[in-house]
Write a protein that holds these residues in place. Structure first.
Motif, short mmCIF file in Angstrom:
data_model
loop_
_atom_site.label_atom_id
_atom_site.label_comp_id
_atom_site.label_asym_id
_atom_site.label_seq_id
_atom_site.Cartn_x
_atom_site.Cartn_y
_atom_site.Cartn_z
N GLN A 1 5.70 0.42 22.39
CA GLN A 1 4.21 -0.09 21.68
C GLN A 1 4.40 -0.47 20.54
O GLN A 1 5.03 0.15 19.77
CB GLN A 1 3.32 1.30 21.87
N VAL A 2 3.81 -1.61 20.48
CA VAL A 2 3.69 -2.28 18.90
C VAL A 2 2.91 -1.70 18.42
O VAL A 2 1.68 -1.54 18.37
CB VAL A 2 3.42 -3.81 19.15
N GLN A 3 3.31 -1.32 16.88
CA GLN A 3 2.40 -0.67 15.83
C GLN A 3 2.43 -1.40 14.50
O GLN A 3 3.49 -1.78 14.18
CB GLN A 3 2.83 0.72 15.68
N LEU A 4 1.29 -1.58 14.03
CA LEU A 4 1.29 -2.19 12.78
C LEU A 4 0.51 -1.51 11.74
O LEU A 4 -0.51 -1.03 11.96
CB LEU A 4 0.50 -3.66 12.79
N VAL A 5 1.05 -1.15 10.75
CA VAL A 5 0.40 -0.10 9.50
C VAL A 5 0.46 -0.93 8.23
O VAL A 5 1.59 -1.15 7.59
CB VAL A 5 1.31 1.10 9.37
N GLU A 6 -0.77 -1.11 7.84
CA GLU A 6 -0.85 -1.73 6.72
C GLU A 6 -1.14 -0.81 5.40
O GLU A 6 -1.44 0.34 5.60
CB GLU A 6 -2.21 -2.66 6.27
N SER A 7 -0.78 -1.34 4.11
CA SER A 7 -0.76 -0.45 2.99
C SER A 7 -0.81 -1.30 1.78
O SER A 7 -0.73 -2.78 2.02
CB SER A 7 0.52 0.31 2.77
N GLY A 8 -1.17 -0.68 0.56
CA GLY A 8 -1.41 -1.48 -0.64
C GLY A 8 -2.47 -1.98 -1.14
O GLY A 8 -2.68 -2.59 -2.19
N GLY A 9 -3.79 -1.83 -0.36
CA GLY A 9 -5.00 -2.16 -0.57
C GLY A 9 -5.44 -1.26 -1.91
O GLY A 9 -4.93 -0.54 -2.20
N GLY A 10 -6.35 -1.74 -2.64
CA GLY A 10 -7.05 -1.01 -3.63
C GLY A 10 -8.00 -1.91 -4.54
O GLY A 10 -8.33 -2.90 -3.91
N SER A 11 -8.59 -1.44 -5.71
CA SER A 11 -9.37 -2.12 -6.56
C SER A 11 -8.70 -2.82 -7.67
O SER A 11 -7.74 -2.45 -8.26
CB SER A 11 -10.05 -0.94 -7.20
N VAL A 12 -8.94 -4.17 -7.72
CA VAL A 12 -8.29 -4.92 -8.98
C VAL A 12 -9.17 -5.90 -9.41
O VAL A 12 -10.27 -5.93 -8.86
CB VAL A 12 -7.37 -6.14 -8.15
N GLN A 13 -8.87 -6.15 -10.70
CA GLN A 13 -10.15 -6.86 -11.52
C GLN A 13 -9.92 -8.48 -11.10
O GLN A 13 -9.00 -8.77 -10.42
CB GLN A 13 -9.55 -6.91 -12.93
N VAL A 14 -11.05 -9.12 -11.02
CA VAL A 14 -11.11 -10.65 -10.90
C VAL A 14 -10.03 -11.24 -11.90
O VAL A 14 -9.99 -10.75 -13.07
CB VAL A 14 -12.57 -11.04 -11.33
N GLY A 15 -9.15 -12.07 -11.14
CA GLY A 15 -8.11 -12.74 -11.87
C GLY A 15 -6.73 -11.99 -11.46
O GLY A 15 -5.72 -12.65 -12.14
N GLY A 16 -6.98 -10.83 -11.05
CA GLY A 16 -5.79 -9.89 -10.92
C GLY A 16 -4.96 -10.37 -9.72
O GLY A 16 -5.40 -11.23 -8.71
N SER A 17 -3.89 -9.61 -9.53
CA SER A 17 -3.10 -9.73 -8.47
C SER A 17 -2.89 -8.55 -7.74
O SER A 17 -2.90 -7.24 -8.27
CB SER A 17 -1.48 -10.35 -8.93
N LEU A 18 -2.38 -8.58 -6.48
CA LEU A 18 -2.21 -7.39 -5.43
C LEU A 18 -1.43 -7.98 -4.43
O LEU A 18 -1.48 -8.91 -3.84
CB LEU A 18 -3.40 -6.93 -4.97
N ARG A 19 -0.64 -7.02 -4.19
CA ARG A 19 0.44 -7.36 -2.82
C ARG A 19 0.17 -6.23 -1.71
O ARG A 19 0.26 -5.10 -2.08
CB ARG A 19 1.84 -7.32 -3.34
N ILE A 20 -0.01 -6.70 -0.55
CA ILE A 20 -0.34 -5.80 0.42
C ILE A 20 0.88 -6.04 1.62
O ILE A 20 1.37 -6.79 1.52
CB ILE A 20 -1.81 -5.97 1.27
N SER A 21 1.09 -4.92 2.48
CA SER A 21 2.10 -4.97 3.09
C SER A 21 1.76 -4.34 4.61
O SER A 21 0.61 -3.83 4.93
CB SER A 21 3.19 -3.96 2.74
N CYS A 22 2.69 -4.61 5.63
CA CYS A 22 2.58 -4.27 7.01
C CYS A 22 3.59 -4.21 7.48
O CYS A 22 4.55 -4.89 7.58
CB CYS A 22 1.68 -5.40 7.58
N VAL A 23 3.83 -2.97 7.82
CA VAL A 23 5.19 -2.55 8.62
C VAL A 23 4.95 -2.68 10.22
O VAL A 23 4.00 -2.04 10.72
CB VAL A 23 5.37 -1.08 8.19
N VAL A 24 6.06 -3.03 10.89
CA VAL A 24 5.91 -3.43 12.28
C VAL A 24 6.80 -2.37 12.60
O VAL A 24 8.10 -2.44 12.65
CB VAL A 24 6.10 -4.93 12.56
N SER A 25 6.57 -2.04 13.73
CA SER A 25 7.52 -1.17 14.79
C SER A 25 7.13 -1.38 16.25
O SER A 25 6.09 -1.68 16.76
CB SER A 25 7.32 0.37 14.58
N GLY A 26 8.17 -1.12 16.90
CA GLY A 26 8.11 -1.18 18.67
C GLY A 26 8.22 -2.60 19.22
O GLY A 26 8.08 -2.71 20.28
#
Length: 126
Positions: A1-26
């Motif tokens: 079974q394919v599973q996708l799990v996201e992480s890395g979200g959060g609160s960031v200021q306008v003009g800022g940067s953020l990296r989100i991730s998704c780990v895949v299995s199955g």
């Protein structure tokens, strides 16, 4: 079974940067078309970026030049690097995958992606 799990979200200021991730299995990650979508309450889920098994990327006009999608086959992980964030980027971001077409991203609307994560929330503050 394919599973996708996201992480890395959060609160960031306008003009800022953020990296989100998704780990895949199955499933063999290298044979998947991968994509990021986002959704805000009351609106349809919209495509943000895609990356095929061949490394070819596409971006929505609203994020082109600011967001970068990438994938790490050794880690079975999809990334979305977001820079110069705007208030309108606030949303729940979803990772999606499709094994169709040998991993080429030939149909990347919401109906063409059979596997989804549960999402990670990105909040933008001034």
């Amino acid at each position: 079974q394919v599973q996708l799990v996201e992480s890395g979200g959060g609160s960031v200021q306008v003009g800022g940067s953020l990296r989100i991730s998704c780990v895949v299995s199955g499933y063999a990650f290298s044979r998947l078309c991968m994509a990021w979508f986002r959704q805000v309450p009351g609106k349809d889920r919209e495509g943000v970026a895609t990356i095929g098994s061949d490394g070819i990327t596409t971006y929505a006009d609203s994020v082109r030049g600011r967001f970068t999608i990438s994938r790490d086959s050794a880690a079975n992980t999809l990334y979305l690097q977001m820079t110069n964030l705007k208030s309108e980027d606030a949303a729940v971001y979803y990772c999606a995958a499709s094994p169709r077409f040998g991993g080429a991203c030939l149909q990347t609307d919401v109906y063409g992606m059979p596997y989804w994560g549960k999402g990670t929330t990105v909040t933008i503050h001034s």
